[in-house]
Structure formats: structure tokens, C-alpha cells
Design a protein around this motif. Structure first.
Motif, PDB file in Angstrom:
ATOM      1  N   ILE A 178       0.669  17.133  -2.351  1.00  0.00           N
ATOM      2  CA  ILE A 178       0.268  17.190  -0.935  1.00  0.00           C
ATOM      3  C   ILE A 178      -1.167  16.699  -0.774  1.00  0.00           C
ATOM      4  O   ILE A 178      -1.468  15.868   0.092  1.00  0.00           O
ATOM      5  CB  ILE A 178       0.424  18.633  -0.408  1.00  0.00           C
ATOM      6  N   GLY A 183      -1.524  13.075  -1.059  1.00  0.00           N
ATOM      7  CA  GLY A 183      -0.867  12.295  -0.001  1.00  0.00           C
ATOM      8  C   GLY A 183       0.466  11.694  -0.406  1.00  0.00           C
ATOM      9  O   GLY A 183       0.972  10.790   0.258  1.00  0.00           O
ATOM     10  N   ASP A 214       4.582  15.222   2.233  1.00  0.00           N
ATOM     11  CA  ASP A 214       4.024  15.822   3.443  1.00  0.00           C
ATOM     12  C   ASP A 214       4.877  17.009   3.863  1.00  0.00           C
ATOM     13  O   ASP A 214       5.872  16.849   4.557  1.00  0.00           O
ATOM     14  CB  ASP A 214       3.953  14.783   4.567  1.00  0.00           C
ATOM     15  N   PHE A 215       4.519  18.181   3.387  1.00  0.00           N
ATOM     16  CA  PHE A 215       5.158  19.406   3.848  1.00  0.00           C
ATOM     17  C   PHE A 215       4.167  20.557   3.679  1.00  0.00           C
ATOM     18  O   PHE A 215       3.175  20.453   2.960  1.00  0.00           O
ATOM     19  CB  PHE A 215       6.478  19.687   3.106  1.00  0.00           C
ATOM     20  N   GLU A 218       1.269  23.492   4.552  1.00  0.00           N
ATOM     21  CA  GLU A 218      -0.081  23.412   5.115  1.00  0.00           C
ATOM     22  C   GLU A 218      -1.031  22.790   4.083  1.00  0.00           C
ATOM     23  O   GLU A 218      -1.284  23.380   3.020  1.00  0.00           O
ATOM     24  CB  GLU A 218      -0.576  24.813   5.489  1.00  0.00           C
ATOM     25  N   ARG A 219      -1.549  21.615   4.430  1.00  0.00           N
ATOM     26  CA  ARG A 219      -2.452  20.923   3.505  1.00  0.00           C
ATOM     27  C   ARG A 219      -3.673  21.779   3.191  1.00  0.00           C
ATOM     28  O   ARG A 219      -4.165  21.784   2.058  1.00  0.00           O
ATOM     29  CB  ARG A 219      -2.889  19.588   4.121  1.00  0.00           C
TER      30      ARG A 219
END
Length: 555
Positions: A339, A342, A345-346, A348-349
Motif C-alpha cells: 500500500i 503504491g 489500493d485498499f 487506510e494508507r
């Protein structure tokens, strides 16, 4: 319609195949300790717009057994061996066994009796064990001592499960058979919980179609039969992914397929459009077994692998301590690195970045890149290991000696939920191209759905003694004719395989001889008979190919 279910360490997937097309699929987080919950949800979601009465077959694959061994979450096993004279096996098995008297010779004749008092004493010594395994040398040629010992041990301990080595395989090699028996007993409790959850989920939904479990060699067997042979279900997740790859993106050049899930990465080798088999049987945790399987290796690296620093050194896996911190987990994982880098994308970053920062550096992107690179390095080392293992195997045929070229992969095929994060890094390290097939996230469930049922028998005939054995069926009987030939051995094997298949409720219309041999029995200067062995199986394969696996169906 075919319903395929894959219960993995992180996700449980279900697909419905009809007319060669995948018409429905579902992906649900696996609820450890509450398997019924995730299996039921996957079934419900995949069948939400379909009639359960149209389901004609249910097939499952799972990494439950593999993960239990990788994570050391197996039962405490009491191992009892009957080696006979001159055999030292203690250092070749996973734990010190209890050695008892008794001996059956190479022709299946009892030379020394087993002693009841020794078996009962073994039961007392191993009283704190949850399950037991019994293995005798040459028991594949006469299983009576193993069966008698199991009966006495059960009476003494009351154990719910005792594995008898000869019922796992009729092949020679005491060492491999003993290790197979040990691991079968070790994974029996976890597989029992799994199979009970499956049966309950299907019953609650009025699904009464036959239920099968995938085996390590890519075939399937009835779930009821598998409950006593759970070690056959090891590597079923990887085997399912191999069959899924075969239907979705079968590589035509030397290739490596990687099924990267939440807990493990499963590795398979491909040549001439087919997966390679382990010639003698797979090794489990470094111990050779007689389990016939595709040439596979699992390494404890996956999206949910626990990442931490130990004395300044980065450690990744094999433990899984829950989901990624980005999804509410408590410890940083490889998926958190994906994550932050990059690549996916899933979640909470922000939480994933906290996970990277907890490893001691404020430069979270550099930490994430470091983790991905180290995880890829571990997978590459595992790939190199399985290739070296294949290359080091002895060859026996002139054809193999002449054409035994080194295996040099030219392609990586990546499937599984974490493939997109790691496969590019692995391919870069190896200097090869890679593919990520569409639908690869549910490839295991697809492979399970289309895999064909299979069984095997191993017959050994001794024409000098006038008898034969079929170890998997617990049979030792007299030959009905004096002039017994290899053709007769094949026909007798076929008879027992048909009977075993009928008992299991599966079709046996495509058989193949896996191995056969014969040699003379000589006394003095005369040949007095022959020893013949014949191993016959229902050929593994697929029930249907997936013609409708288009990208649009997965968007």
C-alpha cells in the motif's frame, strides 16, 4: 453447475462453473476458528442469483493443512514403529518414535510377532498425545501387524484417530511411509474441523451434491474418504492454483507459477505446457514422504506475513498475526508495504504508513521498498531451491539421460491475492517476463471446480508364495491361478480400483498404470516364481476447460 470453493489462510473463494464458463464468484475473509462462517458466506454470495438444486458437484481446495504445518499448529503425535532388525529410523523422522518388536519380511511373511504388552506400554508412554501413527517395515506387503497394533493402541488410549502407514500407500520405502503416517496424524484434527464446517454449511443450504476435496496430485477424492487421509490434502491449494493456471493461462515455455496468498507463496514448475510432478513423493518440512504430488514448494511469505526487526535484522513471516494494519491489524505486514509503495489500493494508507514507521524509520517509502525487495529475495531463493532439487534427482531411463536438460524458467505466472504486489519484484530479480492472468485472485476455486476425481491401488503378487496384497484395501489373498502374468496383475488391480471407486462413489473410466515391475524369485539355481507390482490410478485431469473466462466478467 460445478461449485468450487477454496479455503485459504486469508480469503475463502467460491466460483460457479457452468458450460465451461465461470458465471459467478465470491471472495470472503477466512474466519479462523469459525470456518463455517466464511464458507457459508462464500457459498451464499456465489449462489445468490442461482438455484442450489442445479449444483451437481462441489469440490474444495484448502491451504488449511499446509498452513497448519508451516505455522507449527499441528497435533502432538505418538509415533510407533515396527522396523524389524537392523533398521535405524530414529533420526529420519520428525520426532523420536517408540520402537516395538515384531517383523514382517520383504515377502510379507510374519517372522516375529508383535507383543501386546509393548504396544500397551507405548500407549501409556504416549498418553498425552492427541493422535497416533503406526508404521511397520514391509507392512505394505502384509498390514496385519500394523492393524493389530492399532487395535491394541486404540483400546489403551481411546484416541479418536490412529493412522496406519500401509493404508496411505502401497509403495515401498519405510522411511517415506512413516513420515507420511506421522503428518497424516498431525493434521487430522485441523482437517476434521474443516470438513465438519464444510458439511454443515452445505447441509444448511440444502446442497446435496457429491462433495470432493482436491489432492496434492491434482485429482480429487470424496470428502468422506479424505477425513481419514487428510495428508493427501496437503498442497491442495497449490494444486488447485496449478489447475486454475492450466485453464486460464497455461504456459507453453519453461515457467514458474506463483500463487501468492495471505500466508504462503506456493511455487510450481512448468515444462512443455504441463506442471512437473515430484517423482518419488513430496517432502514435508524437509522430511521425504510418499505423498504423490505436483512438484510444489510453499514458502511462508504472503500478503499478511508479519514484518518485524529482530536485533536490527528484517524478518518476514512465516507467522501471520492478523490482517494488514491498513485493515485494522495490530502488526505491520507485507500488504502494508504494498500500500505504501503504491502497488495496491485498499484499506487506510495512514495506518499502513504507521506500520512502516513502527519499524524504526520515518522514510516509510524506503522501508516499504526494502520489505518488498527482501520478500522477493526469499521467494527467489525458494524457486532456486526447487529447481536445484529437481535437477539433482536421479534419472533411470536412457531417454531421460539423453534429454535431461537443465530447467531454465523464461516466464513467471502470478496468481493469488498478493501476486500483483510481489510478482513484478520477483521477475525483476530473476530477469524474466511475467503474467498476471485476469481472474487470478480466485484461481484456486476455479481449479478445484474443474479437477477430476482420482484414486489409486498398489498390487503386489508373489507367484512363488501364491498370494497377493493390495495395501490400500487391506487385502492379502491367494492367487487364483498358478500361471499369473503381469497382464493378470493389471486386471486384478483394475478390479480393486473399480471396487474402491464404486465404494467412494466416483467414476473410473480413465485409468493409467503409474508404475509396474517384475523380477524372478530364484532358489538354488532355479527360478521358482516372480514378484510383480502394479500401481494403477484413475488419471488426474479436468472435467471441463474454462472457455468463458473473459476480462469483462471480472470487472
Amino acid at each position: 453447475m460445478l461449485l468450487g470453493i477454496d479455503v485459504g489462510g486469508t480469503f475463502t473463494d467460491a466460483v460457479v462453473v457452468d458450460g465451461g464458463r465461470v458465471i459467478s464468484h465470491a471472495k470472503i475473509p477466512t474466519t479462523h476458528g469459525r470456518l463455517l462462517e466464511c464458507i457459508a458466506q462464500a457459498i451464499d454470495r456465489s449462489l445468490s442469483e442461482l438455484d442450489v438444486k442445479d449444483i451437481t458437484r462441489v469440490a474444495l481446495s484448502t491451504t488449511i493443512v499446509t498452513n497448519a504445518i508451516v505455522e507449527k499448529k499441528i497435533a502432538k503425535v505418538g509415533l510407533v514403529v515396527i522396523p524389524g532388525p537392523g533398521v535405524e529410523i530414529e533420526n529420519l523422522v520428525p520426532l523420536p518414535p517408540v520402537v516395538v518388536s515384531g517383523y514382517t519380511d520383504h515377502r510379507g511373511r510374519e517372522v516375529a510377532e508383535i507383543l501386546e504388552r509393548e504396544i500397551l506400554a507405548a500407549g501409556k508412554q504416549l498418553r498425552d498425545c492427541e493422535t497416533f501413527a503406526i508404521s511397520g517395515k514391509f507392512a505394505n506387503r502384509n498390514p496385519q501387524q500394523e492393524l493389530q497394533a492399532a487395535a491394541w493402541l486404540k483400546r489403551e488410549t481411546g484416541s479418536q484417530h490412529i493412522t496406519v502407514g500401509s493404508q496411505l500407500t502401497g509403495a515401498l520405502n519405510f522411511w517415506r511411509r512413516t513420515n507420511s503416517a506421522y503428518y497424516n496424524a498431525a493434521v487430522w484434527p485441523c482437517f476434521r474441523d474443516f470438513s465438519q464446517a464444510v458439511e454443515a454449511a452445505l447441509k444448511q443450504r440444502n446442497i446435496h451434491a457429491p462433495v470432493y476435496i482436491l489432492k496434492a496430485d491434482g485429482g480429487t477424492m470424496p470428502l468422506a474418504a479424505a477425513q481419514n487421509l487428510p495428508v493427501e490434502a496437503i498442497f491442495t491449494g497449490p494444486a488447485a492454483s496449478v489447475f486454475g493456471v492450466m485453464t486460464m493461462a497455461c504456459p507453453k515455455i519453461p515457467a514458474v507459477s506463483l500463487d501468492i496468498g495471505g500466508t504462503t507463496t506456493d511455487i510450481a514448475l512448468w515444462q512443455n505446457g504441463l506442471p512437473l510432478f515430484a517423482k518419488q513423493g513430496i517432502a514435508i518440512d524437509g522430511y521425504p514422504t510418499s505423498i504423490r504430488a505436483l512438484r510444489l514448494r510453499s514458502v511462508g511469505i504472503g500478503g499478511d506475513s508479519h514484518v518485524r526487526l529482530v536485533n536490527g535484522e528484517l524478518k518476514i513471516g512465516p507467522e501471520r498475526e492478523g490482517p494488514a494494519m491498513a485493515l485494522g491489524g495490530k502488526v505491520p505486514t507485507v500488504s502494508d508495504a504494498f500500500i505504501v509503495a503504491g502497488l495496491v489500493d485498499f484499506g487506510e494508507r495512514r495506518l499502513a504508513e504507521q506500520g512502516m514507521a513502527s519499524l524504526g524509520s520515518s522514510k516509510v517509502e524506503e522501508t516499504a521498498a526494502w520489505i518488498i525487495d527482501q520478500a522477493a529475495q526469499q521467494i527467489v531463493q525458494a524457486i532456486e531451491g526447487i529447481i536445484a532439487e529437481w535437477s539433482a534427482e536421479p534419472v533411470y531411463r536412457v531417454e531421460d539421460i539423453v534429454h535431461h536438460a537443465p530447467f531454465t524458467p523464461q516466464l513467471l505466472v502470478g496468481v493469488g491475492g498478493a501476486a500483483s504486489g510481489l510478482v513484478p519484484a520477483v521477475a525483476k530479480r530473476m530477469g524474466v517476463a511475467y503474467e498476471l492472468p485476469v481472474g487470478g485472485a480466485v484461481v484456486n476455486a476455479v481449479g478445484a471446480a474443474v479437477a477430476r476425481p482420482t484414486l489409486e491401488v498398489s498390487l503386489r503378487a508373489d507367484t512363488a508364495a501364491g498370494d497377493y496384497t493390495v495395501a490400500e484395501c487391506g487385502v492379502k489373498a491367494a492367487l487364483s491361478k498358478s500361471r499369473f502374468t503381469m497382464s493378470d496383475a493389471q486386471e486384478l488391480s483394475r478390479h480393486y480400483l473399480l471396487g474402491r471407486a464404486e465404494q467412494a462413489g466416483i467414476a473410473a473410466d480413465d485409468m493409467e498404470v503409474v508404475q509396474q515391475e517384475e523380477f524372478n524369485v530364484v532358489r538354488g539355481f532355479s527360478t521358482v516364481g516372480k514378484i510383480m507390482s502394479c500401481q494403477l490410478q484413475i488419471k488426474p485431469g479436468v472435467l471441463t476447460t474454462i472457455a468463458g473466462f473473459s476480462k469483462e466478467e471480472w470487472q
